[in-house]
Scaffold this motif. Structure first.
Motif, PDB file in Angstrom:
ATOM      1  N   SER A  31       0.650  -1.186   0.030  1.00  0.00           N
ATOM      2  CA  SER A  31      -0.062   0.015   0.004  1.00  0.00           C
ATOM      3  C   SER A  31       0.842   1.219  -0.109  1.00  0.00           C
ATOM      4  CB  SER A  31      -0.704  -0.040   1.243  1.00  0.00           C
ATOM      5  OG  SER A  31      -0.183   0.178   2.214  1.00  0.00           O
ATOM      6  N   ILE A  32       0.297   2.253  -0.484  1.00  0.00           N
ATOM      7  CA  ILE A  32       1.138   3.519  -0.630  1.00  0.00           C
ATOM      8  C   ILE A  32       0.403   4.761   0.210  1.00  0.00           C
ATOM      9  CG2 ILE A  32       0.411   3.946  -2.981  1.00  0.00           C
ATOM     10  CD1 ILE A  32       3.259   5.357  -3.482  1.00  0.00           C
ATOM     11  N   ALA A  33       1.081   5.529   0.803  1.00  0.00           N
ATOM     12  CA  ALA A  33       0.512   6.825   1.395  1.00  0.00           C
ATOM     13  C   ALA A  33       1.601   7.974   1.247  1.00  0.00           C
ATOM     14  CB  ALA A  33       0.155   6.352   2.787  1.00  0.00           C
ATOM     15  N   HIS A  34       1.040   9.148   1.308  1.00  0.00           N
ATOM     16  CA  HIS A  34       1.911  10.217   1.468  1.00  0.00           C
ATOM     17  C   HIS A  34       1.557  11.306   2.686  1.00  0.00           C
ATOM     18  CE1 HIS A  34       3.131  14.243   0.287  1.00  0.00           C
ATOM     19  NE2 HIS A  34       4.076  13.427  -0.166  1.00  0.00           N
ATOM     20  N   HIS A  35       2.407  11.910   3.371  1.00  0.00           N
ATOM     21  CA  HIS A  35       2.249  12.733   4.414  1.00  0.00           C
ATOM     22  C   HIS A  35       3.172  13.742   4.645  1.00  0.00           C
ATOM     23  CE1 HIS A  35       0.474  14.328   8.072  1.00  0.00           C
ATOM     24  NE2 HIS A  35       1.560  14.232   8.677  1.00  0.00           N
ATOM     25  N   GLY A  36       3.023  14.875   4.460  1.00  0.00           N
ATOM     26  CA  GLY A  36       3.981  16.004   4.531  1.00  0.00           C
ATOM     27  C   GLY A  36       4.780  16.085   3.376  1.00  0.00           C
ATOM     28  N   ASP A  37       6.146  15.364   3.689  1.00  0.00           N
ATOM     29  CA  ASP A  37       7.051  15.563   2.537  1.00  0.00           C
ATOM     30  C   ASP A  37       7.697  14.092   1.998  1.00  0.00           C
ATOM     31  OD1 ASP A  37       8.704  15.101   4.530  1.00  0.00           O
ATOM     32  OD2 ASP A  37      10.318  16.558   3.822  1.00  0.00           O
ATOM     33  N   THR A  38       6.968  13.001   2.922  1.00  0.00           N
ATOM     34  CA  THR A  38       7.311  11.759   2.790  1.00  0.00           C
ATOM     35  C   THR A  38       6.427  10.833   2.034  1.00  0.00           C
ATOM     36  OG1 THR A  38       8.430  12.090   4.870  1.00  0.00           O
ATOM     37  CG2 THR A  38       8.147   9.939   4.079  1.00  0.00           C
ATOM     38  N   VAL A  81       3.611  -6.847  14.642  1.00  0.00           N
ATOM     39  CA  VAL A  81       2.513  -6.785  13.624  1.00  0.00           C
ATOM     40  C   VAL A  81       2.276  -7.908  13.020  1.00  0.00           C
ATOM     41  CG1 VAL A  81       1.189  -5.620  12.139  1.00  0.00           C
ATOM     42  CG2 VAL A  81       2.447  -4.370  13.883  1.00  0.00           C
ATOM     43  N   ASP A  82       1.561  -8.988  13.077  1.00  0.00           N
ATOM     44  CA  ASP A  82       1.460 -10.227  12.436  1.00  0.00           C
ATOM     45  C   ASP A  82       0.669 -10.268  11.155  1.00  0.00           C
ATOM     46  OD1 ASP A  82      -1.003 -10.200  13.669  1.00  0.00           O
ATOM     47  OD2 ASP A  82      -0.827 -12.226  14.740  1.00  0.00           O
ATOM     48  N   GLY A  83       0.152 -11.191  10.342  1.00  0.00           N
ATOM     49  CA  GLY A  83      -0.746 -10.995   9.569  1.00  0.00           C
ATOM     50  C   GLY A  83      -0.041 -10.453   8.067  1.00  0.00           C
ATOM     51  N   ILE A  84      -0.702 -10.051   7.327  1.00  0.00           N
ATOM     52  CA  ILE A  84      -0.432  -9.286   5.978  1.00  0.00           C
ATOM     53  C   ILE A  84      -0.955  -8.063   5.671  1.00  0.00           C
ATOM     54  CG2 ILE A  84       0.272 -11.738   4.797  1.00  0.00           C
ATOM     55  CD1 ILE A  84      -2.505 -11.669   3.555  1.00  0.00           C
ATOM     56  N   ASP A  85      -0.829  -7.566   4.613  1.00  0.00           N
ATOM     57  CA  ASP A  85      -1.701  -6.317   3.946  1.00  0.00           C
ATOM     58  C   ASP A  85      -1.768  -5.317   4.532  1.00  0.00           C
ATOM     59  OD1 ASP A  85      -1.901  -8.338   2.041  1.00  0.00           O
ATOM     60  OD2 ASP A  85      -3.984  -8.375   2.117  1.00  0.00           O
ATOM     61  N   PRO A  86      -0.626  -4.668   5.400  1.00  0.00           N
ATOM     62  CA  PRO A  86      -0.726  -3.510   6.330  1.00  0.00           C
ATOM     63  C   PRO A  86      -0.836  -2.239   5.277  1.00  0.00           C
ATOM     64  CG  PRO A  86       1.528  -4.071   5.863  1.00  0.00           C
ATOM     65  CD  PRO A  86       0.654  -5.103   5.213  1.00  0.00           C
ATOM     66  N   SER A  87      -1.781  -1.308   5.753  1.00  0.00           N
ATOM     67  CA  SER A  87      -1.824  -0.080   5.047  1.00  0.00           C
ATOM     68  C   SER A  87      -2.156   1.303   6.246  1.00  0.00           C
ATOM     69  CB  SER A  87      -3.076   0.080   4.276  1.00  0.00           C
ATOM     70  OG  SER A  87      -4.505  -0.180   5.025  1.00  0.00           O
ATOM     71  N   LEU A  88      -1.757   2.212   5.714  1.00  0.00           N
ATOM     72  CA  LEU A  88      -1.804   3.469   6.732  1.00  0.00           C
ATOM     73  C   LEU A  88      -2.714   4.411   6.183  1.00  0.00           C
ATOM     74  CD1 LEU A  88       0.171   5.081   8.858  1.00  0.00           C
ATOM     75  CD2 LEU A  88       1.365   6.164   6.714  1.00  0.00           C
ATOM     76  N   PHE A  89      -3.548   4.734   7.345  1.00  0.00           N
ATOM     77  CA  PHE A  89      -4.597   5.917   6.984  1.00  0.00           C
ATOM     78  C   PHE A  89      -4.307   6.989   8.011  1.00  0.00           C
ATOM     79  CE2 PHE A  89      -8.537   7.596   9.013  1.00  0.00           C
ATOM     80  CZ  PHE A  89      -8.829   8.446   7.813  1.00  0.00           C
ATOM     81  N   ILE A  90      -4.221   8.372   7.296  1.00  0.00           N
ATOM     82  CA  ILE A  90      -3.821   9.358   8.113  1.00  0.00           C
ATOM     83  C   ILE A  90      -5.119  10.406   8.066  1.00  0.00           C
ATOM     84  CG2 ILE A  90      -2.370  11.503   8.277  1.00  0.00           C
ATOM     85  CD1 ILE A  90      -0.119   9.655   6.819  1.00  0.00           C
ATOM     86  N   ASP A  91      -5.841  10.738   9.235  1.00  0.00           N
ATOM     87  CA  ASP A  91      -6.944  11.493   9.212  1.00  0.00           C
ATOM     88  C   ASP A  91      -6.613  13.078   8.865  1.00  0.00           C
ATOM     89  OD1 ASP A  91      -9.441  11.946   9.514  1.00  0.00           O
ATOM     90  OD2 ASP A  91      -9.526  10.890  11.575  1.00  0.00           O
ATOM     91  N   ASP A  92      -7.592  13.700   8.864  1.00  0.00           N
ATOM     92  CA  ASP A  92      -7.526  14.999   8.457  1.00  0.00           C
ATOM     93  C   ASP A  92      -6.914  15.613   9.874  1.00  0.00           C
ATOM     94  OD1 ASP A  92      -8.815  14.593   6.197  1.00  0.00           O
ATOM     95  OD2 ASP A  92     -10.824  15.363   7.000  1.00  0.00           O
ATOM     96  N   ASP A  93      -6.870  15.219  10.952  1.00  0.00           N
ATOM     97  CA  ASP A  93      -6.425  15.916  12.092  1.00  0.00           C
ATOM     98  C   ASP A  93      -4.839  15.435  12.281  1.00  0.00           C
ATOM     99  OD1 ASP A  93      -6.547  13.399  13.094  1.00  0.00           O
ATOM    100  OD2 ASP A  93      -8.038  13.816  14.483  1.00  0.00           O
ATOM    101  N   GLY A  94      -4.218  14.813  11.362  1.00  0.00           N
ATOM    102  CA  GLY A  94      -2.900  14.364  11.444  1.00  0.00           C
ATOM    103  C   GLY A  94      -2.704  12.977  12.236  1.00  0.00           C
ATOM    104  N   LYS A  95      -3.776  12.646  12.608  1.00  0.00           N
ATOM    105  CA  LYS A  95      -3.418  11.237  13.494  1.00  0.00           C
ATOM    106  C   LYS A  95      -3.379   9.993  12.547  1.00  0.00           C
ATOM    107  CE  LYS A  95      -5.722  12.356  17.766  1.00  0.00           C
ATOM    108  NZ  LYS A  95      -7.159  12.240  18.645  1.00  0.00           N
ATOM    109  N   ALA A  96      -2.743   8.906  12.827  1.00  0.00           N
ATOM    110  CA  ALA A  96      -2.285   7.864  11.881  1.00  0.00           C
ATOM    111  C   ALA A  96      -2.852   6.599  12.352  1.00  0.00           C
ATOM    112  CB  ALA A  96      -0.761   8.134  11.388  1.00  0.00           C
ATOM    113  N   TYR A  97      -2.920   5.719  11.537  1.00  0.00           N
ATOM    114  CA  TYR A  97      -3.705   4.465  12.147  1.00  0.00           C
ATOM    115  C   TYR A  97      -3.074   3.313  11.032  1.00  0.00           C
ATOM    116  CZ  TYR A  97      -6.967   7.580  14.390  1.00  0.00           C
ATOM    117  OH  TYR A  97      -7.411   8.660  15.266  1.00  0.00           O
ATOM    118  N   LEU A  98      -2.587   2.371  11.738  1.00  0.00           N
ATOM    119  CA  LEU A  98      -2.343   1.219  10.799  1.00  0.00           C
ATOM    120  C   LEU A  98      -3.409  -0.015  10.987  1.00  0.00           C
ATOM    121  CD1 LEU A  98       0.228  -0.308   9.510  1.00  0.00           C
ATOM    122  CD2 LEU A  98       0.700  -1.392  11.664  1.00  0.00           C
ATOM    123  N   LEU A  99      -3.732  -0.434   9.509  1.00  0.00           N
ATOM    124  CA  LEU A  99      -4.618  -1.557   9.375  1.00  0.00           C
ATOM    125  C   LEU A  99      -3.891  -2.564   8.936  1.00  0.00           C
ATOM    126  CD1 LEU A  99      -6.305   1.094   7.847  1.00  0.00           C
ATOM    127  CD2 LEU A  99      -8.212  -0.447   8.547  1.00  0.00           C
TER     128      LEU A  99
END
Length: 551
Positions: free
Chosen positions: A114-121, A155-173
């Motif tokens: 999965s791919i995500a972008h936040h700030g300059d990264t 973190v076990d399992g597979i298919d991790p993805s990053l969600f970054i909310d509008d308030d800047g908080k981030a979550y790993l699924l």
């Protein structure tokens, strides 16, 4: 008389490099023959083995990644301005030391990025199956360089993805085992945990967002590929369900908080092809593993995997990347209505580039490599490691491959360069200088995995030069055709395929001569071979333990 090759190879001596030049791949599918009108595009947008697409938008550009399993370089990174025309920027796993694929089967290694972008990264999250577990890499420029893997602790399992909310908080699924004992085979769960962008690690308690699937009473299998999106105050959780074969689908749920509770859409799945008649023209199957993205005009789009099949669910072209618009209905995203076939020609985004062609990513085309560059074209991939045995500098315009003892049938590092088969009907040809010494095979390989492949090759024996077709299946290895050719002749090799039939031919200067016609190559189909990859084709050289031997 039956002829066999003696393999094993650990005792084979170092051999003189084999010279290849003028590789040509040509695709000509009937389904791709429909002309495109202005504003239309063709599905798949990435044809051939480009599974598990994930996408993100940065400004007015889009970035997409795919699975590559045990191939190197790993995880291609594409850029597009319109979601239709994609340019390969590079690969996230492109240098020794990032990941070790040694000893892995072809369908192990890097799964579902999965791919995500936040700030300059930029972030790419992924699972290295059988070689490390869950990790992510980062880059300031999507073309690279990408960092070494940062491993996700506990973190076990597979298919991790990053969600970054509008308030800047981030979550790993991610997909992981359910709480307690699984109730049935394929029982999985989707987990959520806060992610600290400063430390680069998940933090706090983990929570199950979805146990089993959208209808737990029906024992749904393989809930995976999770993504969260925020729109109009709702959090949407979208996942693949049903496995990667004909029952594959995409489902969606929503909640007012990323922690849930999530309510499933009443009309799930929002994408599948499992409910369509088998006799439909140019069938597409296995649809699912979608990722959604908002277009620059406010309309949403989905990239997802599917397979163009023939016969009874066969496909050598693997799982490919498709594109469709998303329709929002009463606050729910829908990709395709039940019973509706995926279109191979569709109307594109409103800002789509004016030209209709999709170059070598989709449609019919001819691709040629004269090996005139100093580095390999990025279309070429190899098994498990960088191709240190390939040399483009010693003889400009010629690819020199140093034969290795490792063969295609093992989990080693065979001297094989592959490009993806992108058409059901295609041909691949190359010119090769026959080996000057006995015990060296040189030619074209048509490769699905270590247990399913063909080689159209040439070898020097005590009787002279022999061209041959060799077949590998789980039942064993067999030379299905061979012929003596004159010494000193320039040699062209050609493989032509049309769905499940293959023709193997050679040319020593007097025109193409058939060696094996209408060979049943269904064994190369992913549905029969198993695993998650598609066929690749390209130059191959091997230092055999012994030359041709008569049985």
């Amino acid at each position: 008389m039956l002829v066999a090759l003696a393999f094993a190879g650990s005792q084979a001596q170092a051999a003189t490099p084999v010279a290849f030049d003028d590789f040509v791949y040509r695709g000509d599918d009937a389904a791709f023959a429909t002309p495109l009108a202005k504003g239309q595009y063709r599905n798949p947008v990435l044809s051939g083995f480009y599974p598990d697409p994930a996408v993100t938008r940065v400004g007015d550009r889009y970035y997409l990644v795919n699975s590559t399993f045990a191939y190197f370089p790993g995880i291609p990174v594409f850029e597009s301005e319109d979601l239709v025309h994609w340019r390969l920027l590079g690969h996230a796993i492109d240098r020794p030391g990032q990941l070790d694929f040694s000893g892995l089967g072809t369908s192990r290694g890097v799964f579902a990025p999965s791919i995500a972008h936040h700030g300059d990264t930029f972030y790419i999250f992924n699972t290295a199956v059988d070689n490390g577990g869950n990790f992510y890499v980062t880059a300031k420029d999507p073309a690279g360089p990408w960092s070494d893997p940062v491993w996700l602790k506990e973190v076990d399992g597979i298919d991790p993805s990053l969600f970054i909310d509008d308030d800047g908080k981030a979550y790993l699924l991610n997909n992981g085992p359910p709480e307690g004992t699984p109730r049935y085979a394929g029982h999985r769960a989707i987990w959520l945990q806060a992610f600290d962008l400063a430390t680069g690690q998940p933090t706090g308690p983990r929570k199950v967002l979805l146990d089993g699937g959208v209808e737990p009473a029906k024992n749904p299998i393989w809930i995976e590929g999770p993504h969260i999106y925020r729109r109009d105050g709702w959090y949407y959780l979208s996942c693949a369900e049903g496995g990667t074969g004909p029952e594959h689908s995409q489902v969606v749920l929503r909640a007012r908080s990323p922690w849930g509770p999530f309510e499933p859409y009443a009309h799930n799945p929002i994408l599948t092809q499992r409910d369509l008649p088998a006799d439909r023209p140019h069938p597409i199957a296995n649809a699912g593993h979608a990722d959604l993205v908002e277009g620059r005009d406010g309309r949403w789009w989905a990239v997802f995997l599917a397979s163009r099949i023939y016969g009874e669910g066969h496909y050598q072209t693997g799982r490919e990347t498709f594109l469709l618009p998303v329709e929002w209905r009463d606050g729910w995203p829908v990709i395709l209505d039940a019973g509706q076939a995926i279109p191979q020609v569709a109307n594109g985004p409103s800002w789509q580039r004016g030209d209709a062609t999709q170059a070598t990513r989709s449609g019919n085309f001819t691709w040629r490599d004269d090996f005139g560059a100093k580095t390999l074209d990025p279309e070429w991939i190899s098994l498990r490691a960088a191709p240190a045995w390939a040399d483009l500098r010693s003889q400009p315009g010629v690819l020199l491959i140093s034969p290795r003892a490792d063969g295609l049938e093992g989990h080693g590092l065979p001297a094989f360069l592959g490009r993806r088969q992108q058409h059901q009907r295609f041909e691949a040809q190359v010119r090769v200088q026959p080996p000057g010494e006995q015990g060296v095979t040189a030619g074209l390989a048509l490769y699905q995995d270590e247990a399913h492949w063909y080689v159209l090759g040439v070898q020097r024996t005590a009787r002279g030069l022999e061209v041959f077709v060799q077949k590998q299946t789980p039942e064993g290895r067999q030379v299905v055709a061979h012929r003596s050719i004159p010494a000193g002749a320039a040699l062209h090799l050609r493989i032509q395929a049309d769905a499940g039939l293959g023709d193997f031919a050679f040319d020593t200067g007097a025109g193409w001569q058939p060696l094996r016609e209408r060979e049943d190559i269904h064994v190369l189909s992913t549905d029969l071979a198993g695993g998650f990859v598609g066929v690749t084709v390209g130059p191959y050289a091997r230092a055999e333990a012994a030359p041709f031997q008569e049985d």
